[in-house]
Structures are given as C-alpha cells and as structure tokens.
Design a protein around this motif. Structure first.
Motif, PDB file in Angstrom:
ATOM      1  N   MET A  79       0.990  -1.201   0.072  1.00  0.00           N
ATOM      2  CA  MET A  79      -0.102  -0.093   0.108  1.00  0.00           C
ATOM      3  C   MET A  79       0.780   1.239  -0.010  1.00  0.00           C
ATOM      4  O   MET A  79       1.842   1.372   0.649  1.00  0.00           O
ATOM      5  CB  MET A  79      -0.692   0.052   1.172  1.00  0.00           C
ATOM      6  N   GLN A  80       0.470   2.276  -0.770  1.00  0.00           N
ATOM      7  CA  GLN A  80       1.132   3.568  -0.821  1.00  0.00           C
ATOM      8  C   GLN A  80       0.892   4.409   0.734  1.00  0.00           C
ATOM      9  O   GLN A  80       0.077   4.190   1.141  1.00  0.00           O
ATOM     10  CB  GLN A  80       0.698   4.503  -1.896  1.00  0.00           C
ATOM     11  N   THR A  81       1.989   5.133   0.876  1.00  0.00           N
ATOM     12  CA  THR A  81       1.931   5.712   2.298  1.00  0.00           C
ATOM     13  C   THR A  81       1.299   7.030   1.871  1.00  0.00           C
ATOM     14  O   THR A  81       0.830   7.670   0.625  1.00  0.00           O
ATOM     15  CB  THR A  81       3.530   6.295   2.627  1.00  0.00           C
ATOM     16  N   LEU A  82       0.720   7.645   2.811  1.00  0.00           N
ATOM     17  CA  LEU A  82      -0.074   8.936   2.624  1.00  0.00           C
ATOM     18  C   LEU A  82       0.884  10.069   1.854  1.00  0.00           C
ATOM     19  O   LEU A  82       0.403  10.688   1.112  1.00  0.00           O
ATOM     20  CB  LEU A  82      -0.470   9.291   3.869  1.00  0.00           C
TER      21      LEU A  82
ATOM     22  N   SER B 203       3.170   9.667  -0.172  1.00  0.00           N
ATOM     23  CA  SER B 203       3.217   9.590  -1.644  1.00  0.00           C
ATOM     24  C   SER B 203       2.031   9.868  -2.362  1.00  0.00           C
ATOM     25  O   SER B 203       2.126  10.369  -3.362  1.00  0.00           O
ATOM     26  CB  SER B 203       3.810   8.002  -2.067  1.00  0.00           C
ATOM     27  N   LEU B 204       0.828   9.378  -1.635  1.00  0.00           N
ATOM     28  CA  LEU B 204      -0.530   9.834  -2.332  1.00  0.00           C
ATOM     29  C   LEU B 204      -0.669  11.557  -2.399  1.00  0.00           C
ATOM     30  O   LEU B 204      -1.121  12.214  -3.469  1.00  0.00           O
ATOM     31  CB  LEU B 204      -1.675   9.405  -1.268  1.00  0.00           C
ATOM     32  N   PHE B 205       0.037  12.092  -1.342  1.00  0.00           N
ATOM     33  CA  PHE B 205      -0.136  13.459  -1.364  1.00  0.00           C
ATOM     34  C   PHE B 205       0.724  14.213  -2.162  1.00  0.00           C
ATOM     35  O   PHE B 205       0.538  15.048  -3.016  1.00  0.00           O
ATOM     36  CB  PHE B 205       0.153  14.218   0.328  1.00  0.00           C
ATOM     37  N   GLN B 206       1.746  13.539  -2.595  1.00  0.00           N
ATOM     38  CA  GLN B 206       2.938  14.002  -3.569  1.00  0.00           C
ATOM     39  C   GLN B 206       2.419  13.883  -5.007  1.00  0.00           C
ATOM     40  O   GLN B 206       2.160  14.624  -5.755  1.00  0.00           O
ATOM     41  CB  GLN B 206       4.053  13.429  -3.404  1.00  0.00           C
ATOM     42  N   ALA B 207       1.709  12.486  -5.194  1.00  0.00           N
ATOM     43  CA  ALA B 207       0.944  12.389  -6.419  1.00  0.00           C
ATOM     44  C   ALA B 207      -0.140  13.392  -6.840  1.00  0.00           C
ATOM     45  O   ALA B 207      -0.548  13.811  -7.862  1.00  0.00           O
ATOM     46  CB  ALA B 207       0.517  10.869  -6.430  1.00  0.00           C
ATOM     47  N   SER B 208      -1.019  13.842  -5.723  1.00  0.00           N
ATOM     48  CA  SER B 208      -1.965  14.667  -5.916  1.00  0.00           C
ATOM     49  C   SER B 208      -1.497  16.221  -5.592  1.00  0.00           C
ATOM     50  O   SER B 208      -2.394  17.054  -5.479  1.00  0.00           O
ATOM     51  CB  SER B 208      -3.035  14.595  -4.695  1.00  0.00           C
ATOM     52  N   ASP B 209      -0.367  16.725  -5.654  1.00  0.00           N
ATOM     53  CA  ASP B 209       0.349  17.860  -5.260  1.00  0.00           C
ATOM     54  C   ASP B 209      -0.362  18.378  -4.177  1.00  0.00           C
ATOM     55  O   ASP B 209      -0.479  19.753  -4.134  1.00  0.00           O
ATOM     56  CB  ASP B 209      -0.028  18.819  -6.628  1.00  0.00           C
ATOM     57  N   GLY B 210      -0.391  17.802  -3.047  1.00  0.00           N
ATOM     58  CA  GLY B 210      -0.712  18.311  -1.612  1.00  0.00           C
ATOM     59  C   GLY B 210      -2.070  18.372  -1.407  1.00  0.00           C
ATOM     60  O   GLY B 210      -2.419  18.935  -0.441  1.00  0.00           O
TER      61      GLY B 210
ATOM     62  N   ILE C 161       6.088  12.816   6.334  1.00  0.00           N
ATOM     63  CA  ILE C 161       6.798  11.798   5.767  1.00  0.00           C
ATOM     64  C   ILE C 161       5.954  10.467   6.146  1.00  0.00           C
ATOM     65  O   ILE C 161       5.004  10.631   7.011  1.00  0.00           O
ATOM     66  CB  ILE C 161       8.069  11.501   6.096  1.00  0.00           C
ATOM     67  N   GLY C 162       6.283   9.208   5.533  1.00  0.00           N
ATOM     68  CA  GLY C 162       5.561   8.383   5.744  1.00  0.00           C
ATOM     69  C   GLY C 162       3.991   8.510   5.546  1.00  0.00           C
ATOM     70  O   GLY C 162       3.407   9.033   4.678  1.00  0.00           O
ATOM     71  N   ASN C 163       3.323   7.938   6.851  1.00  0.00           N
ATOM     72  CA  ASN C 163       1.756   7.903   6.754  1.00  0.00           C
ATOM     73  C   ASN C 163       1.463   9.386   7.635  1.00  0.00           C
ATOM     74  O   ASN C 163       0.140   9.005   8.417  1.00  0.00           O
ATOM     75  CB  ASN C 163       1.401   6.752   7.556  1.00  0.00           C
ATOM     76  N   ALA C 164       2.031  10.395   7.474  1.00  0.00           N
ATOM     77  CA  ALA C 164       1.706  11.588   8.252  1.00  0.00           C
ATOM     78  C   ALA C 164       0.544  12.098   7.202  1.00  0.00           C
ATOM     79  O   ALA C 164       0.519  12.420   6.235  1.00  0.00           O
ATOM     80  CB  ALA C 164       2.890  12.414   8.330  1.00  0.00           C
TER      81      ALA C 164
ATOM     82  N   GLN D 282       4.331   4.458  11.431  1.00  0.00           N
ATOM     83  CA  GLN D 282       3.997   3.068  11.194  1.00  0.00           C
ATOM     84  C   GLN D 282       2.600   3.304  10.233  1.00  0.00           C
ATOM     85  O   GLN D 282       2.469   3.948   9.486  1.00  0.00           O
ATOM     86  CB  GLN D 282       3.955   2.458  12.106  1.00  0.00           C
ATOM     87  N   ASP D 283       1.894   2.365  10.379  1.00  0.00           N
ATOM     88  CA  ASP D 283       0.629   2.476   9.775  1.00  0.00           C
ATOM     89  C   ASP D 283      -0.145   3.573  10.041  1.00  0.00           C
ATOM     90  O   ASP D 283      -0.012   4.342  11.206  1.00  0.00           O
ATOM     91  CB  ASP D 283      -0.142   1.132  10.230  1.00  0.00           C
ATOM     92  N   VAL D 284      -1.061   3.887   9.060  1.00  0.00           N
ATOM     93  CA  VAL D 284      -1.921   4.852   9.232  1.00  0.00           C
ATOM     94  C   VAL D 284      -2.735   4.767  10.610  1.00  0.00           C
ATOM     95  O   VAL D 284      -3.396   3.877  10.824  1.00  0.00           O
ATOM     96  CB  VAL D 284      -2.917   5.352   8.057  1.00  0.00           C
TER      97      VAL D 284
END
Length: 150
Positions: free
Chosen positions: A2-5, A7-14, A112-115, A135-137
C-alpha cells in the motif's frame, strides 16, 4: 504494498486524498477573516511514543501565546498544557495553518511516511485527527480540538 499517505499527497500535489473512506489532508488551512482571532487549542489525546505535537503558523501575521509573539509554534504533548489559548494577528488574506509533527530524540519530523490528518467539525469545533508518519496510518496518534473563541 500500500502507498504511504505522503506518496499519495505527492501524487495529488498536496491536495486532500481519500483513504479508507475518509478525506485526508497533509495540512489544515483556515482563512482568517479578522485582524485578530482567538482560538482555544485542546489536545484530546496523543500517543506517547514518538512524542506528538501540533505545529501552528499564521501567514501574513503572528501568533501570541502566553504573552509572547511568534511566527510559528509547536505545542508538544510532553511540554505544553492540554488546553492553550492563542491569538492570531493577521493582515487581510492571512491563513491559519496547522499540521502534526513528532519528535524522535532531538529530531522533529513531519509530512513523511503516513503523516496526515482527517478534519471534521463538531458543534463549532474543528477536530484534527492526526496520523504520524512512523508506522501504519493511525488517526488517533494526535487528536486536537480547535475552537474559535471570543
């Protein structure tokens, strides 16, 4: 895997993303309508390790807490009271920004990570349910109630 939060925020431009049926964002932002706005910041709960904190910044302005002015503050779970009154002074177009941070030894970390955080409203209060990036969300790592007061 599973992607980290982050990485999801980075893909969505924040921008906010959907995660586990919740809308999650990396930072809380609130436009400030008045030249001076008072807030009560109440820490409902926090994980003990790593030490959790809430970073607060005012764009185009400053924050007064305990009679001292700052451009940015961190309310650490191990050193600040559970409830803190702050006053934000801002020029037109100012924004209150808040995000979760955590501390490992002398190192402060964020985003960073799942922040991330899930933001909701309840009876005039804004609830920030924060996950640290370790760690995990887990949106119970830090839970804050933010209320505009008069």
């Amino acid at each position: 895997m599973m992607q980290t939060l982050s990485s999801l925020f980075q893909a969505s431009d924040g921008a906010a993303v959907e995660f586990g049926g919740r809308l999650v964002q990396p930072i809380f932002q609130m436009p400030l309508q008045n030249a001076e706005t008072r807030f009560t910041v109440h820490r409902v709960s926090s994980a003990s390790s790593p030490v959790q904190g809430l970073c607060i910044k005012a764009t185009k302005g400053g924050i007064t807490v305990n009679g001292q002015s700052h451009s940015q503050i961190i309310l650490w779970a191990d050193t600040s009271p559970d409830t803190v009154e702050i006053v934000i002074s801002s020029k037109r177009g100012g924004v209150l920004k808040a995000w979760n941070v955590w501390r490992s030894g002398d190192l402060t970390q964020a985003w960073i990570g799942n922040a991330g955080m899930h933001v909701s409203s309840n009876g005039g209060k804004t609830i920030l349910e924060c996950s640290d990036g370790v760690q995990d969300v887990d949106f119970t790592n830090l839970v804050i109630e933010l209320e505009e007061s008069s």
